[in-house]
Design a protein around this motif. Structure first.
Motif, PDB file in Angstrom:
ATOM      1  N   ARG A  56      -8.711  12.805 -14.494  1.00 55.53           N
ATOM      2  CA  ARG A  56      -8.988  13.275 -15.849  1.00 55.53           C
ATOM      3  C   ARG A  56      -8.466  14.687 -16.081  1.00 55.53           C
ATOM      4  O   ARG A  56      -8.028  15.027 -17.185  1.00 55.53           O
ATOM      5  CB  ARG A  56     -10.496  13.234 -16.123  1.00 55.53           C
ATOM      6  CG  ARG A  56     -11.061  11.826 -16.250  1.00 55.53           C
ATOM      7  CD  ARG A  56     -12.555  11.876 -16.449  1.00 55.53           C
ATOM      8  NE  ARG A  56     -13.135  10.548 -16.510  1.00 55.53           N
ATOM      9  CZ  ARG A  56     -14.444  10.299 -16.521  1.00 55.53           C
ATOM     10  NH1 ARG A  56     -15.302  11.315 -16.477  1.00 55.53           N
ATOM     11  NH2 ARG A  56     -14.895   9.070 -16.582  1.00 55.53           N
ATOM     12  N   THR A  57      -8.501  15.509 -15.034  1.00 49.15           N
ATOM     13  CA  THR A  57      -7.990  16.867 -15.160  1.00 49.15           C
ATOM     14  C   THR A  57      -6.478  16.853 -15.387  1.00 49.15           C
ATOM     15  O   THR A  57      -5.951  17.630 -16.196  1.00 49.15           O
ATOM     16  CB  THR A  57      -8.324  17.697 -13.909  1.00 49.15           C
ATOM     17  OG1 THR A  57      -9.743  17.691 -13.716  1.00 49.15           O
ATOM     18  CG2 THR A  57      -7.850  19.129 -14.059  1.00 49.15           C
ATOM     19  N   ILE A  58      -5.774  15.970 -14.686  1.00 48.59           N
ATOM     20  CA  ILE A  58      -4.328  15.846 -14.896  1.00 48.59           C
ATOM     21  C   ILE A  58      -4.037  15.355 -16.306  1.00 48.59           C
ATOM     22  O   ILE A  58      -3.113  15.848 -16.974  1.00 48.59           O
ATOM     23  CB  ILE A  58      -3.715  14.900 -13.844  1.00 48.59           C
ATOM     24  CG1 ILE A  58      -3.810  15.538 -12.448  1.00 48.59           C
ATOM     25  CG2 ILE A  58      -2.255  14.592 -14.171  1.00 48.59           C
ATOM     26  CD1 ILE A  58      -3.406  14.624 -11.319  1.00 48.59           C
ATOM     27  N   LEU A  59      -4.834  14.395 -16.795  1.00 44.98           N
ATOM     28  CA  LEU A  59      -4.673  13.908 -18.167  1.00 44.98           C
ATOM     29  C   LEU A  59      -4.901  15.044 -19.171  1.00 44.98           C
ATOM     30  O   LEU A  59      -4.124  15.217 -20.120  1.00 44.98           O
ATOM     31  CB  LEU A  59      -5.649  12.763 -18.430  1.00 44.98           C
ATOM     32  CG  LEU A  59      -5.675  12.200 -19.863  1.00 44.98           C
ATOM     33  CD1 LEU A  59      -4.303  11.655 -20.243  1.00 44.98           C
ATOM     34  CD2 LEU A  59      -6.737  11.112 -19.979  1.00 44.98           C
ATOM     35  N   HIS A  66       0.822  -1.202   0.000  1.00 44.16           N
ATOM     36  CA  HIS A  66       0.000   0.000   0.000  1.00 44.16           C
ATOM     37  C   HIS A  66       0.862   1.261   0.000  1.00 44.16           C
ATOM     38  O   HIS A  66       0.563   2.234  -0.695  1.00 44.16           O
ATOM     39  CB  HIS A  66      -0.925   0.000   1.223  1.00 44.16           C
ATOM     40  CG  HIS A  66      -1.975  -1.067   1.165  1.00 44.16           C
ATOM     41  ND1 HIS A  66      -2.635  -1.527   2.290  1.00 44.16           N
ATOM     42  CD2 HIS A  66      -2.478  -1.769   0.127  1.00 44.16           C
ATOM     43  CE1 HIS A  66      -3.501  -2.459   1.941  1.00 44.16           C
ATOM     44  NE2 HIS A  66      -3.419  -2.629   0.629  1.00 44.16           N
ATOM     45  N   ARG A  67       1.923   1.225   0.809  1.00 45.22           N
ATOM     46  CA  ARG A  67       2.821   2.378   0.883  1.00 45.22           C
ATOM     47  C   ARG A  67       3.460   2.653  -0.476  1.00 45.22           C
ATOM     48  O   ARG A  67       3.553   3.803  -0.916  1.00 45.22           O
ATOM     49  CB  ARG A  67       3.906   2.112   1.936  1.00 45.22           C
ATOM     50  CG  ARG A  67       4.829   3.298   2.193  1.00 45.22           C
ATOM     51  CD  ARG A  67       5.841   2.959   3.265  1.00 45.22           C
ATOM     52  NE  ARG A  67       6.740   4.080   3.524  1.00 45.22           N
ATOM     53  CZ  ARG A  67       6.496   5.047   4.376  1.00 45.22           C
ATOM     54  NH1 ARG A  67       5.371   5.025   5.080  1.00 45.22           N
ATOM     55  NH2 ARG A  67       7.343   6.042   4.550  1.00 45.22           N
ATOM     56  N   ASN A  68       3.885   1.585  -1.137  1.00 46.22           N
ATOM     57  CA  ASN A  68       4.505   1.729  -2.456  1.00 46.22           C
ATOM     58  C   ASN A  68       3.509   2.251  -3.485  1.00 46.22           C
ATOM     59  O   ASN A  68       3.879   3.037  -4.372  1.00 46.22           O
ATOM     60  CB  ASN A  68       5.085   0.389  -2.921  1.00 46.22           C
ATOM     61  CG  ASN A  68       6.316  -0.016  -2.130  1.00 46.22           C
ATOM     62  OD1 ASN A  68       6.938   0.808  -1.468  1.00 46.22           O
ATOM     63  ND2 ASN A  68       6.666  -1.293  -2.175  1.00 46.22           N
ATOM     64  N   ALA A  69       2.258   1.814  -3.385  1.00 44.45           N
ATOM     65  CA  ALA A  69       1.227   2.261  -4.332  1.00 44.45           C
ATOM     66  C   ALA A  69       0.989   3.768  -4.204  1.00 44.45           C
ATOM     67  O   ALA A  69       0.868   4.482  -5.201  1.00 44.45           O
ATOM     68  CB  ALA A  69      -0.075   1.498  -4.100  1.00 44.45           C
ATOM     69  N   VAL A  70       0.933   4.248  -2.956  1.00 42.28           N
ATOM     70  CA  VAL A  70       0.742   5.686  -2.722  1.00 42.28           C
ATOM     71  C   VAL A  70       1.956   6.465  -3.221  1.00 42.28           C
ATOM     72  O   VAL A  70       1.813   7.494  -3.897  1.00 42.28           O
ATOM     73  CB  VAL A  70       0.502   5.963  -1.222  1.00 42.28           C
ATOM     74  CG1 VAL A  70       0.506   7.468  -0.958  1.00 42.28           C
ATOM     75  CG2 VAL A  70      -0.810   5.359  -0.769  1.00 42.28           C
ATOM     76  N   GLY A  97       1.032   7.933 -17.794  1.00 38.48           N
ATOM     77  CA  GLY A  97       1.114   7.344 -16.462  1.00 38.48           C
ATOM     78  C   GLY A  97      -0.148   7.512 -15.653  1.00 38.48           C
ATOM     79  O   GLY A  97      -0.586   6.587 -14.954  1.00 38.48           O
ATOM     80  N   ILE A  98      -0.780   8.687 -15.731  1.00 37.80           N
ATOM     81  CA  ILE A  98      -1.955   8.952 -14.888  1.00 37.80           C
ATOM     82  C   ILE A  98      -3.138   8.087 -15.289  1.00 37.80           C
ATOM     83  O   ILE A  98      -4.035   7.830 -14.474  1.00 37.80           O
ATOM     84  CB  ILE A  98      -2.329  10.455 -14.949  1.00 37.80           C
ATOM     85  CG1 ILE A  98      -3.268  10.820 -13.788  1.00 37.80           C
ATOM     86  CG2 ILE A  98      -2.966  10.799 -16.290  1.00 37.80           C
ATOM     87  CD1 ILE A  98      -2.691  10.651 -12.431  1.00 37.80           C
ATOM     88  N   VAL A  99      -3.134   7.581 -16.532  1.00 35.42           N
ATOM     89  CA  VAL A  99      -4.227   6.708 -16.991  1.00 35.42           C
ATOM     90  C   VAL A  99      -4.302   5.448 -16.136  1.00 35.42           C
ATOM     91  O   VAL A  99      -5.387   4.909 -15.893  1.00 35.42           O
ATOM     92  CB  VAL A  99      -4.027   6.344 -18.482  1.00 35.42           C
ATOM     93  CG1 VAL A  99      -5.023   5.275 -18.921  1.00 35.42           C
ATOM     94  CG2 VAL A  99      -4.186   7.588 -19.352  1.00 35.42           C
ATOM     95  N   ARG A 100      -3.172   4.977 -15.642  1.00 37.60           N
ATOM     96  CA  ARG A 100      -3.115   3.734 -14.878  1.00 37.60           C
ATOM     97  C   ARG A 100      -3.280   3.932 -13.378  1.00 37.60           C
ATOM     98  O   ARG A 100      -3.325   2.958 -12.628  1.00 37.60           O
ATOM     99  CB  ARG A 100      -1.788   3.018 -15.156  1.00 37.60           C
ATOM    100  CG  ARG A 100      -1.566   2.668 -16.625  1.00 37.60           C
ATOM    101  CD  ARG A 100      -0.200   2.046 -16.843  1.00 37.60           C
ATOM    102  NE  ARG A 100      -0.050   0.818 -16.088  1.00 37.60           N
ATOM    103  CZ  ARG A 100      -0.421  -0.383 -16.509  1.00 37.60           C
ATOM    104  NH1 ARG A 100      -0.988  -0.515 -17.705  1.00 37.60           N
ATOM    105  NH2 ARG A 100      -0.236  -1.451 -15.764  1.00 37.60           N
ATOM    106  N   THR A 139       2.536  11.607 -10.385  1.00 42.46           N
ATOM    107  CA  THR A 139       1.792  12.859 -10.528  1.00 42.46           C
ATOM    108  C   THR A 139       2.711  14.054 -10.362  1.00 42.46           C
ATOM    109  O   THR A 139       2.504  15.096 -10.996  1.00 42.46           O
ATOM    110  CB  THR A 139       0.659  12.924  -9.485  1.00 42.46           C
ATOM    111  OG1 THR A 139      -0.040  11.684  -9.471  1.00 42.46           O
ATOM    112  CG2 THR A 139      -0.322  14.037  -9.829  1.00 42.46           C
ATOM    113  N   ALA A 140       3.722  13.922  -9.521  1.00 40.18           N
ATOM    114  CA  ALA A 140       4.662  15.018  -9.289  1.00 40.18           C
ATOM    115  C   ALA A 140       5.499  15.331 -10.525  1.00 40.18           C
ATOM    116  O   ALA A 140       6.191  16.359 -10.553  1.00 40.18           O
ATOM    117  CB  ALA A 140       5.573  14.694  -8.108  1.00 40.18           C
TER     118      ALA A 140
END
Length: 469
Positions: free
Chosen positions: A89-92, A16-20, A193-196, A27-28
């Motif tokens: 979606r906004t980031i995409l 979980h930690r790795n996923a976050v 990347g954000i799509v996934r 995103t960064a």
């Protein structure tokens, strides 16, 4: 058996930690875009000016100013789009805006196309500055939120450093279009990347999609009790916000927090940091360095910026906001004062080295103070029911102040010279420091109610204000 279960829980917690961490780090990349696109112009401005015959300080300043105008628009509309379409979606969409703007800029056949491209890139920068920290803050668990949100500011400084490395590496190339176009790579990485990655669970709860939010949180949190508490907390915040209106911002009790937030946003810019970043190569050349040497010195300044931001992220929750803010601003005054002294004395070879050290000291002091802390305080000082609206106003004030300073910088230099300009920034920083000492409370570990009480000096009901995230 017990050991097996403990190992299993430990492995799940690590997963979980790795996923976050993965989602936040990916995103960064938006922060890297932010930093690169605002920083790259400093190294290539002379080539742009030559290519498009920008023969006045005003036109050169406009190269920066148009991007900042677009950023103000992007920051304004990003919040509404993120609420309607979702954070992911906004980031995409933002990554697509970046790709369009960067292609237009790197291929611009005429000046008017270049102006449009700078505005479009600015829209992407403004949107990124709003939605990336928002998304990270909503997927991160409370105990890691401060560090992960600050990762965005660290990414901005890395983007600036990369732009400086590119400018230095291509200093003999002469084609600014290559330097600008290289930002296409992180823009594409961010979009693909954000799509996934998962949608913000907080946004899903606000849309009435609690089951979907719970499914996302199962991949990010360690136990069901924490998930239940988080969903309940988001519902509480949503109820607070549903009671608010634009008129609430004019409430007498909210006025001190709103004034403080806007003042901090403006102070971050009028102390001169971004003009130093935008026009640093020119500053160092006039201090006595050659074109290539000034770009190398700028890389040293960029490394200092990154390292001091890492330091700030590490100690924000240990030392507190207020001490870092105050002592960092003192360092900024010393750094900009030393830079002014360099130009006043007019030292040649040794003066260039001294100017580089002074510039690095100034930027590093900003990196542990006004850089990350202003945005953190803006996220903490507003009551829940108006936090989004108030933070948008502060963000807009920040970009407008940035725009005003960038437009006026070269004109002010032509009027009172480098020394006078840096002295003026030092005086503004000193006056801002007086305001900070008088008005900014320590918010580390405080609830929103206690923060409001510290700002306006009146007691607030603890039960009406959940603990600040």
């Amino acid at each position: 058996m017990a050991r097996t279960q403990q190992t299993s829980r430990s492995g799940l917690a690590k997963q979980h930690r790795n996923a976050v961490t993965k989602a936040a780090a990916l995103t960064a990349v938006g922060g890297i875009l932010f930093g690169y696109d605002t920083g790259v112009v400093g190294g290539v401005l002379p080539n742009i000016s030559s290519d498009f015959d920008l023969n006045s300080p005003f036109l050169e300043g406009l190269v920066v100013a148009i991007l900042l105008a677009g950023a103000a628009v992007g920051a304004l509309v990003a919040g509404r789009i993120a609420d309607q379409l979702g954070r992911r979606r906004t980031i995409l969409l933002t990554s697509i805006v970046f790709v369009v703007g960067l292609l237009l800029s790197s291929l611009a056949p005429a000046l008017w196309v270049f102006w449009i491209s700078r505005f479009v890139i600015g829209v992407g920068v403004g949107s990124t500055s709003f939605v990336v920290p928002l998304y990270i803050g909503e997927i991160a668990p409370p105990e890691r939120r401060g560090a992960l949100v600050s990762l965005n500011q660290l990414s901005v400084t890395i983007g600036i450093l990369v732009s400086e490395l590119v400018a230095y590496g291509l200093s003999g190339h002469g084609d600014w279009r290559v330097s600008v176009g290289l930002a296409l790579l992180p823009a594409i990485v961010l979009g693909l990347g954000i799509v996934r990655e998962p949608e913000s669970p907080a946004w899903l709860v606000r849309q009435g999609r609690e089951d979907d939010a719970r499914e996302v949180l199962r991949g990010l949190r360690d136990d069901d009790d924490a998930i239940d508490e988080e969903i309940a907390s988001v519902k509480d915040v949503a109820r607070e916000e549903s009671k608010s209106s634009i008129g609430d911002l004019l409430d007498r009790r909210l006025r001190p927090a709103l004034i403080l937030g806007v003042m901090l946003a403006v102070i971050q810019q009028i102390t001169g940091i971004n003009t130093v970043i935008y026009f640093a190569p020119t500053v160092l050349q006039e201090a006595g360095l050659g074109s290539s040497a000034s770009l190398l010195a700028l890389v040293i300044v960029g490394v200092t910026n990154v390292l001091m931001t890492v330091l700030a992220v590490r100690y924000l929750d240990r030392v507190g906001r207020r001490p870092l803010l105050i002592w960092g601003m003192v360092g900024m005054i010393v750094g900009i004062g030393a830079l002014a002294a360099t130009f006043a004395i007019g030292l040649s070879g040794s003066g260039a080295v001294f100017a580089t050290i002074a510039l690095a000291f100034y930027v590093g002091s900003f990196a542990i103070s006004l850089g990350p802390i202003v945005w953190l305080l803006i996220a903490e000082i507003f009551p829940l029911r108006v936090r989004g609206q108030a933070a948008s106003i502060a963000t807009m004030a920040n970009w407008l102040a940035n725009l005003a300073v960038a437009v006026s910088y070269l004109s002010i230099i032509s009027w009172i010279g480098r020394t006078g300009t840096f002295v003026a920034y030092g005086v503004v920083t000193a006056l801002s420091l007086v305001y900070v000492i008088a008005k900014v409370p320590e918010t580390k570990g405080m609830t929103l109610a206690k923060i409001e009480e510290a700002i306006d000096g009146k007691p607030h009901d603890e039960h009406d204000h959940p603990v600040a995230a």
